[in-house]
Design an enzyme around this catalytic site. Sequence first.
Site, PDB file in Angstrom:
ATOM      1  N   LYS A  14       0.879  -1.352  -0.101  1.00 20.89           N
ATOM      2  CA  LYS A  14      -0.012  -0.066  -0.110  1.00 20.89           C
ATOM      3  C   LYS A  14       0.995   1.180  -0.081  1.00 20.89           C
ATOM      4  CE  LYS A  14      -2.486  -1.088   3.798  1.00 20.89           C
ATOM      5  NZ  LYS A  14      -1.796  -2.390   4.118  1.00 20.89           N
ATOM      6  N   ARG A 128      11.261  -6.342   5.142  1.00 17.68           N
ATOM      7  CA  ARG A 128      11.293  -4.900   5.452  1.00 17.68           C
ATOM      8  C   ARG A 128      11.711  -4.600   7.036  1.00 17.68           C
ATOM      9  NH1 ARG A 128       5.259  -2.095   4.808  1.00 17.68           N
ATOM     10  NH2 ARG A 128       4.977  -2.767   6.864  1.00 17.68           N
ATOM     11  N   ARG A 134      11.719  -1.523  11.429  1.00 17.71           N
ATOM     12  CA  ARG A 134      10.496  -1.176  12.019  1.00 17.71           C
ATOM     13  C   ARG A 134       9.990  -2.547  13.015  1.00 17.71           C
ATOM     14  NH1 ARG A 134       4.990  -0.122   8.297  1.00 17.71           N
ATOM     15  NH2 ARG A 134       3.876  -1.360  10.284  1.00 17.71           N
ATOM     16  N   ARG A 146      -0.926  -9.573  13.168  1.00 21.16           N
ATOM     17  CA  ARG A 146      -1.321  -8.290  12.430  1.00 21.16           C
ATOM     18  C   ARG A 146      -2.158  -9.044  10.946  1.00 21.16           C
ATOM     19  NH1 ARG A 146       3.940  -5.963  11.080  1.00 21.16           N
ATOM     20  NH2 ARG A 146       3.060  -4.417   9.543  1.00 21.16           N
TER      21      ARG A 146
HETATM   22  P1  AMP Z   1       0.064   0.221   9.112  1.00 20.08           P
HETATM   23  O1  AMP Z   1       1.447   0.937   8.920  1.00 20.08           O
HETATM   24  O2  AMP Z   1      -0.638   0.416   8.416  1.00 20.08           O
HETATM   25  O3  AMP Z   1       0.876  -1.376   8.955  1.00 20.08           O
HETATM   26  O4  AMP Z   1      -0.024   0.301  10.491  1.00 20.08           O
HETATM   27  C1  AMP Z   1       0.661  -0.069  11.880  1.00 20.08           C
HETATM   28  C2  AMP Z   1      -0.068  -0.339  12.973  1.00 20.08           C
HETATM   29  O5  AMP Z   1      -0.599   1.034  13.407  1.00 20.08           O
HETATM   30  C3  AMP Z   1      -1.067  -1.097  12.977  1.00 20.08           C
HETATM   31  O6  AMP Z   1      -0.781  -2.756  13.221  1.00 20.08           O
HETATM   32  C4  AMP Z   1      -2.047  -0.891  14.052  1.00 20.08           C
HETATM   33  O7  AMP Z   1      -1.514  -1.325  15.433  1.00 20.08           O
HETATM   34  C5  AMP Z   1      -1.760   0.583  13.964  1.00 20.08           C
HETATM   35  N1  AMP Z   1      -3.037   1.261  12.873  1.00 20.08           N
HETATM   36  C6  AMP Z   1      -2.686   1.544  11.745  1.00 20.08           C
HETATM   37  N2  AMP Z   1      -4.123   2.227  11.160  1.00 20.08           N
HETATM   38  C7  AMP Z   1      -4.901   1.764  12.026  1.00 20.08           C
HETATM   39  C8  AMP Z   1      -6.235   1.816  11.848  1.00 20.08           C
HETATM   40  N3  AMP Z   1      -7.073   2.529  10.874  1.00 20.08           N
HETATM   41  N4  AMP Z   1      -6.916   1.416  13.040  1.00 20.08           N
HETATM   42  C9  AMP Z   1      -6.445   0.925  13.863  1.00 20.08           C
HETATM   43  N5  AMP Z   1      -5.024   0.645  14.219  1.00 20.08           N
HETATM   44  C10 AMP Z   1      -4.115   1.192  13.044  1.00 20.08           C
END
Ligand code: AMP
Length: 191
Positions: A14, A128, A134, A146
Amino acid sequence: MLNIVLFGPPGAGKGTQSAKLVKKYGLVHLSTGDVFRYNIKNQTDLGVLAKFYMDKGDLVPDKVTIDMLEAEVKKNPSAQGFIFDGFPRTIAQAEALDALMLEKNTTVHLMLSLDVPEDELVSRLLLRGEESGRADDQNEEIIRNRIQVYNNQTAVAASFYDKQNKYFPINGVGSIDNIFDQLCEVIDKFN
Ligand code: AMP
């Protein structure tokens, strides 16, 4: 305006595709994960709270996430449109986004979903993790959680947009440029 939800499990690509779409279509990119990480780095109250959930690979509670997303949208009053990356992740978030777009006399026009099999996601995320450092990409157990959270809580958001005929699944395995072309094809047909 053109508002796109870029959807898919963690590791689907994404972020990579958002960067290319922003360049081509001049949209504002809003990644909730990026905003949370920025807050963690700056040790804000929001960052401290978000870290508690992110470290385990769980979702940050809806209320906190929705309030944060609304504030980010409001920071960009003259945007030509948005790419929402990593949001919505629950039906409550999808409903809140619909209401927010309605307030702006606009709507979510498309959900583009990047489909990638689980084993491919795990290897991409571990790689990654090595490259970016990260934390939530470095532990296979957290990665698997996740993906499970995605399957159990987030995947249903696709049906929310499918019911509105806005859902477009795309094969997320292949070259970055080929996947980008497929995304553009859907957007250009719509535009
Ligand atoms: P991402 O970078 O999109 O993979 O997000 C990393 C982490 O941030 C996720 O595993 C969640 O813990 C938190 N997170 C990101 N976006 C959301 C969302 N829309 N709702 C809830 N938690 C989120």
